[in-house]
Write a protein that holds these residues in place. Structure first.
Motif, PDB file in Angstrom:
ATOM      1  N   ALA A  62      -0.268  57.923  21.987  1.00  0.00           N
ATOM      2  CA  ALA A  62      -0.264  59.365  21.533  1.00  0.00           C
ATOM      3  C   ALA A  62       1.157  59.971  21.205  1.00  0.00           C
ATOM      4  N   PHE A  63       1.224  60.312  19.917  1.00  0.00           N
ATOM      5  CA  PHE A  63       2.715  60.748  19.458  1.00  0.00           C
ATOM      6  C   PHE A  63       2.463  62.099  18.779  1.00  0.00           C
ATOM      7  N   VAL A  64       3.466  63.163  19.073  1.00  0.00           N
ATOM      8  CA  VAL A  64       3.475  64.369  18.659  1.00  0.00           C
ATOM      9  C   VAL A  64       4.866  64.356  17.960  1.00  0.00           C
ATOM     10  N   SER A  65       5.141  65.205  16.886  1.00  0.00           N
ATOM     11  CA  SER A  65       6.458  65.199  16.231  1.00  0.00           C
ATOM     12  C   SER A  65       6.501  66.362  15.318  1.00  0.00           C
ATOM     13  N   PRO A  66       7.548  66.979  15.400  1.00  0.00           N
ATOM     14  CA  PRO A  66       7.550  68.226  14.469  1.00  0.00           C
ATOM     15  C   PRO A  66       8.163  67.827  12.770  1.00  0.00           C
ATOM     16  N   TYR A  67       7.716  68.446  11.899  1.00  0.00           N
ATOM     17  CA  TYR A  67       8.032  67.944  10.521  1.00  0.00           C
ATOM     18  C   TYR A  67       8.553  69.473   9.845  1.00  0.00           C
ATOM     19  N   LYS A  78      -0.795  62.122  16.271  1.00  0.00           N
ATOM     20  CA  LYS A  78      -1.334  60.778  15.937  1.00  0.00           C
ATOM     21  C   LYS A  78      -1.569  60.053  17.433  1.00  0.00           C
ATOM     22  N   MET A  79      -2.864  59.629  17.302  1.00  0.00           N
ATOM     23  CA  MET A  79      -3.536  59.108  18.500  1.00  0.00           C
ATOM     24  C   MET A  79      -4.272  57.778  17.987  1.00  0.00           C
ATOM     25  N   LEU A  80      -3.933  56.580  18.852  1.00  0.00           N
ATOM     26  CA  LEU A  80      -4.198  55.342  18.527  1.00  0.00           C
ATOM     27  C   LEU A  80      -5.140  55.008  19.689  1.00  0.00           C
ATOM     28  N   PHE A  81      -6.513  54.544  19.543  1.00  0.00           N
ATOM     29  CA  PHE A  81      -7.372  54.503  20.550  1.00  0.00           C
ATOM     30  C   PHE A  81      -7.401  52.791  20.753  1.00  0.00           C
TER      31      PHE A  81
END
Length: 81
Positions: A62-67, A78-81
Motif C-alpha cells: 500500500a502506498f499513499v502520497s500527496p500530490y 495505491k494498493m497491490l494485492f
C-alpha cells in the motif's frame, strides 16, 4: 491511552488559539479536526485489512502520497494485492 488524550488536548489548544488570534474560523478548525480524525480511522481500518492479508501469506503493498499541481491537489492511494 495517555498519548491519544494528550494529542487531542494539544490539538484542541492549538485550534482554540488559532481561532482566538483570528488566524482561522471555527469552521476551519472543526473541518481540520474532522479530516484528521477521519484519516486516522481510515489508516487503522486499512492497517487491519493489510494485517489480515499478511496472515494469509499474501503479499500486499500500500502506498499513499500527496500530490499538487496547478489544477488540483489531493492524496493518491495505491494498493497491490
Amino acid at each position: 491511552m495517555w498519548i491519544g488524550i494528550s494529542g487531542y488536548v494539544v490539538a484542541s489548544t492549538i485550534g482554540f488559539a488559532r481561532v482566538i488570534n483570528n488566524k482561522h474560523w471555527v469552521t476551519d478548525v472543526v473541518a481540520g479536526a474532522g479530516i484528521g480524525i477521519l484519516s486516522t480511522k481510515i489508516s487503522y481500518f486499512a492497517f487491519e485489512r493489510l494485517k489480515l492479508k499478511r496472515a494469509n501469506n499474501k503479499k500486499v503493498v500500500a502506498f499513499v502520497s500527496p500530490y499538487y499541481n496547478t489544477k488540483s491537489k489531493g492524496l493518491r492511494f495505491k494498493m497491490l494485492f
